[in-house]
Design a protein around this motif. Structure first.
Motif, mmCIF file in Angstrom:
data_model
loop_
_atom_site.group_PDB
_atom_site.id
_atom_site.type_symbol
_atom_site.label_atom_id
_atom_site.label_comp_id
_atom_site.label_asym_id
_atom_site.label_seq_id
_atom_site.Cartn_x
_atom_site.Cartn_y
_atom_site.Cartn_z
ATOM 1 N N ARG A 53 4.600 -68.735 -53.702
ATOM 2 C CA ARG A 53 3.544 -67.900 -54.807
ATOM 3 C C ARG A 53 4.575 -67.310 -55.655
ATOM 4 N NH1 ARG A 53 1.242 -62.855 -52.199
ATOM 5 N NH2 ARG A 53 3.110 -62.106 -52.074
ATOM 6 N N THR A 54 3.980 -67.580 -57.055
ATOM 7 C CA THR A 54 4.878 -66.836 -57.985
ATOM 8 C C THR A 54 4.023 -65.454 -58.619
ATOM 9 O OG1 THR A 54 4.035 -67.981 -59.868
ATOM 10 C CG2 THR A 54 6.108 -69.002 -58.705
ATOM 11 N N SER A 55 4.684 -64.405 -59.020
ATOM 12 C CA SER A 55 4.096 -63.229 -59.354
ATOM 13 C C SER A 55 4.890 -62.239 -60.101
ATOM 14 C CB SER A 55 3.413 -62.584 -58.332
ATOM 15 O OG SER A 55 4.444 -62.150 -57.427
ATOM 16 N N TYR B 88 9.478 -65.283 -63.759
ATOM 17 C CA TYR B 88 10.556 -66.020 -64.518
ATOM 18 C C TYR B 88 11.256 -67.246 -64.012
ATOM 19 C CZ TYR B 88 13.609 -62.830 -61.870
ATOM 20 O OH TYR B 88 14.458 -62.149 -61.077
ATOM 21 N N TYR B 89 11.233 -67.308 -62.494
ATOM 22 C CA TYR B 89 11.963 -67.938 -61.705
ATOM 23 C C TYR B 89 11.309 -69.388 -61.504
ATOM 24 C CZ TYR B 89 14.997 -69.625 -57.969
ATOM 25 O OH TYR B 89 16.062 -70.351 -57.043
ATOM 26 N N ILE B 90 10.078 -69.697 -62.221
ATOM 27 C CA ILE B 90 9.392 -70.527 -61.682
ATOM 28 C C ILE B 90 9.841 -71.990 -62.157
ATOM 29 C CG2 ILE B 90 7.800 -70.659 -63.655
ATOM 30 C CD1 ILE B 90 5.257 -71.397 -61.846
ATOM 31 N N GLY B 91 10.775 -71.911 -63.204
ATOM 32 C CA GLY B 91 11.428 -73.078 -63.636
ATOM 33 C C GLY B 91 12.595 -73.809 -62.712
ATOM 34 N N ASN B 92 12.871 -72.843 -61.901
ATOM 35 C CA ASN B 92 13.810 -73.099 -60.744
ATOM 36 C C ASN B 92 13.377 -73.627 -59.350
ATOM 37 O OD1 ASN B 92 16.175 -72.584 -62.511
ATOM 38 N ND2 ASN B 92 15.619 -70.345 -62.228
ATOM 39 N N LEU B 93 11.965 -73.748 -59.286
ATOM 40 C CA LEU B 93 11.617 -73.999 -57.771
ATOM 41 C C LEU B 93 12.154 -75.452 -57.387
ATOM 42 C CD1 LEU B 93 7.917 -72.628 -58.185
ATOM 43 C CD2 LEU B 93 9.708 -71.600 -56.856
ATOM 44 N N GLN C 293 14.945 -76.624 -57.759
ATOM 45 C CA GLN C 293 16.162 -76.445 -57.248
ATOM 46 C C GLN C 293 15.955 -75.793 -55.928
ATOM 47 O OE1 GLN C 293 18.946 -77.816 -58.450
ATOM 48 N NE2 GLN C 293 19.847 -77.004 -56.609
ATOM 49 N N TYR C 294 15.100 -74.957 -55.777
ATOM 50 C CA TYR C 294 15.025 -73.849 -54.553
ATOM 51 C C TYR C 294 14.797 -74.944 -53.266
ATOM 52 C CZ TYR C 294 13.151 -71.095 -51.037
ATOM 53 O OH TYR C 294 13.031 -70.195 -49.911
ATOM 54 N N TYR C 295 13.704 -75.875 -53.661
ATOM 55 C CA TYR C 295 13.281 -76.846 -52.702
ATOM 56 C C TYR C 295 14.288 -77.739 -52.229
ATOM 57 C CZ TYR C 295 8.268 -75.773 -52.889
ATOM 58 O OH TYR C 295 6.987 -75.185 -52.706
ATOM 59 N N GLN C 296 15.152 -78.174 -53.008
ATOM 60 C CA GLN C 296 16.240 -79.189 -52.833
ATOM 61 C C GLN C 296 17.195 -78.478 -51.844
ATOM 62 O OE1 GLN C 296 17.647 -80.841 -56.497
ATOM 63 N NE2 GLN C 296 15.686 -81.740 -56.663
ATOM 64 N N ASP C 297 17.481 -77.002 -52.106
ATOM 65 C CA ASP C 297 18.599 -76.281 -51.490
ATOM 66 C C ASP C 297 18.021 -75.708 -50.197
ATOM 67 O OD1 ASP C 297 20.250 -77.046 -53.506
ATOM 68 O OD2 ASP C 297 20.106 -75.029 -54.561
ATOM 69 N N THR C 298 16.873 -75.630 -49.701
ATOM 70 C CA THR C 298 16.490 -74.820 -48.562
ATOM 71 C C THR C 298 15.830 -75.789 -47.567
ATOM 72 O OG1 THR C 298 14.249 -74.575 -49.569
ATOM 73 C CG2 THR C 298 16.069 -73.023 -50.195
ATOM 74 N N LYS C 299 15.182 -75.249 -46.631
ATOM 75 C CA LYS C 299 14.508 -75.947 -45.466
ATOM 76 C C LYS C 299 13.242 -76.243 -45.860
ATOM 77 C CE LYS C 299 12.468 -71.273 -44.017
ATOM 78 N NZ LYS C 299 12.367 -70.450 -43.120
ATOM 79 N N TYR C 300 12.593 -76.087 -46.905
ATOM 80 C CA TYR C 300 11.493 -76.431 -47.538
ATOM 81 C C TYR C 300 11.370 -77.797 -47.883
ATOM 82 C CZ TYR C 300 10.240 -71.699 -46.841
ATOM 83 O OH TYR C 300 10.125 -70.410 -46.255
#
Length: 70
Positions: free
Chosen positions: A37-39, A55-60, A62-69
């Motif tokens: 969720r983004t809010s 404001y972080y939505i453009g980095n999602l 990278q987040y997916y690549q770096d985490t368990k998700y």
């Protein structure tokens, strides 16, 4: 949202009053492992969902690549 061969739900809220019932119902109904969720609220990680500030939505990606998700 799709990352490689995985698909996950994403909810965008333009407010801080977060009623997460619909997203949670979707996750349970379709046996999803996680949701995003983004809010306007700050970063928050729960067992079944991660909230990112808008404001972080453009980095999602990278987040997916770096985490368990990923």
């Amino acid at each position: 949202m799709q990352m490689d061969d995985k698909i996950g739900p994403i909810e965008v809220k333009a407010e801080e009053n977060l009623q997460e019932k619909r997203l949670r119902i979707f996750v349970q109904k379709y046996n999803m492992k996680y949701a995003v969720r983004t809010s306007m609220s700050d970063y928050r990680e729960q067992e079944w969902m991660v909230n990112f500030p808008l404001y972080y939505i453009g980095n999602l990606n990278q987040y997916y690549q770096d985490t368990k998700y990923s």
